[in-house]
Design a protein around this motif. Structure first.
Motif, PDB file in Angstrom:
ATOM      1  N   ASP A 160      -5.451 -20.817  34.390  1.00 56.17           N
ATOM      2  CA  ASP A 160      -4.995 -19.466  34.732  1.00 56.17           C
ATOM      3  C   ASP A 160      -6.056 -18.687  35.497  1.00 56.17           C
ATOM      4  N   TYR A 216      -5.612 -19.906  39.025  1.00 54.05           N
ATOM      5  CA  TYR A 216      -4.337 -19.578  39.667  1.00 54.05           C
ATOM      6  C   TYR A 216      -4.124 -18.075  39.794  1.00 54.05           C
ATOM      7  N   ASP A 265      -6.444 -11.427  38.141  1.00 50.05           N
ATOM      8  CA  ASP A 265      -6.108 -10.896  36.823  1.00 50.05           C
ATOM      9  C   ASP A 265      -7.352 -10.425  36.085  1.00 50.05           C
ATOM     10  N   LEU A 311      -5.406 -12.099  31.494  1.00 54.38           N
ATOM     11  CA  LEU A 311      -5.539 -13.537  31.258  1.00 54.38           C
ATOM     12  C   LEU A 311      -5.347 -13.867  29.783  1.00 54.38           C
ATOM     13  N   ARG A 354      -1.693 -13.932  29.043  1.00 59.12           N
ATOM     14  CA  ARG A 354      -1.060 -15.156  29.551  1.00 59.12           C
ATOM     15  C   ARG A 354      -1.301 -16.313  28.594  1.00 59.12           C
ATOM     16  N   ARG A 409       1.273 -18.623  26.159  1.00 61.11           N
ATOM     17  CA  ARG A 409       1.284 -20.088  26.154  1.00 61.11           C
ATOM     18  C   ARG A 409       1.167 -20.618  24.726  1.00 61.11           C
TER      19      ARG A 409
END
Length: 301
Positions: free
Chosen positions: A140, A143, A147, A152, A155, A159
């Motif tokens: 992350d 990608y 952020d 992050l 995110r 997950r």
């Protein structure tokens, strides 16, 4: 590996169902009943009910906008709902990563959470539902370089939350995964991260509802062609024995995602998964190889 029924055609398609779910959640958040919300629109109860179930053939954007106003949705959420209403009810629905639906509705995550069975083929990277926090964080950060640390962390937390569907005690999702050996040997974040990641996969594979098989290099190309990653999502059945959603195939790529619902597409993906599965190592040898490669990574630390 669960036995799959032949895919069954249904009347609703993905954009319609996503819109229906969203409008239903918005209505319920206001405390309105179906009857009262329909009356505000001067509709019959059945008209709104069909819209919420995603089985309305034609959806008018102005009607969706009116419902959003009745439910007190802000401009951003209303715009997202209107864009869903504008989506054509095709059996294969394409959306780019930048599409508003990805941000507002998290389409895949919602479908994954409702699935009873997931069959995953992944030739390159550890599937999100099997990733450790560190492995996910490395990806992350690359990608989503813009952020913040807080974004992050959210995110990564999402997950990790997705894995609860696999580990929960009541009705955990039945998970069948085929990983190409490349996944195990491609280093993400360094040997230490890989050791923890591979041991995590091996540990999960000991659960009764989880099967992880490795497609070794020596298996070549069992289908005769290169196969990209895909996920088959099969949903639970209702009290009448009908699936609450039609089986959906999700395939992700750099340029966008595709959702397939057509019976022939789903059948072909089931057959491809079976062909790949037949070329894998059995359960125990797969787990042994995963642990062996983890030791190889460990020796490089």
């Amino acid at each position: 590996m669960p036995d799959y029924d032949e895919p069954e055609e249904t009347g609703s398609t993905l954009p319609r169902r996503q819109l229906g779910r969203y409008l239903k959640e918005a209505r319920e958040a206001t405390g309105l009943t179906v009857e009262r919300a329909a009356a505000l629109m001067e509709w019959n109860k059945s008209t709104l009910s069909r819209l919420e179930r995603g089985v309305t053939e034609k959806v008018r954007v102005r009607d969706v906008a009116a419902l959003c106003e009745n439910y007190g949705l802000d401009e951003e959420k209303t715009d997202a709902a209107k864009q869903l209403a504008e989506q054509a009810p095709a059996r294969s629905w394409w959306r780019s990563y930048s599409d508003v639906i990805a941000a507002k509705f998290n389409t895949y995550v919602g479908l994954e959470a409702g699935a009873a069975e997931l069959a995953i083929f992944q030739p390159l990277i550890v599937p999100g539902i099997l990733q450790t926090a560190e492995y996910a964080g490395i990806l992350d950060r690359q990608y989503f370089p813009k952020d913040s640390d807080a974004e992050l962390k959210r995110r990564i937390a999402l997950r990790m939350q997705r894995q609860h569907g696999v580990t929960r005690q009541r009705h955990p999702v039945q998970l069948s995964v085929v990983l190409h050996e490349t996944v195990l040997r491609t280093v993400v974040g360094g040997p230490r991260v890989m050791v923890a990641q591979l041991r995590h996969i091996a540990d999960l594979s000991t659960r009764e509802n989880v099967r992880v098989r490795v497609l070794p290099f020596r298996a070549g190309f069992p289908t005769g062609i290169v196969v990209s990653q895909f996920i088959i999502m099969t949903f639970p059945k209702d009290s009448r024995g009908k699936p609450v959603e039609p089986t959906i195939v999700f395939a992700e790529s750099f340029t966008g995602d595709v959702y397939l619902e057509g019976s022939e597409d789903v059948r072909r993906c089931h057959q491809t998964f079976r062909t790949l599965l037949a070329a894998t190592l059995d359960d125990r040898p797969s787990r042994d190889l995963i642990r062996e490669i983890a030791r190889e990574h460990d020796s490089e630390r």
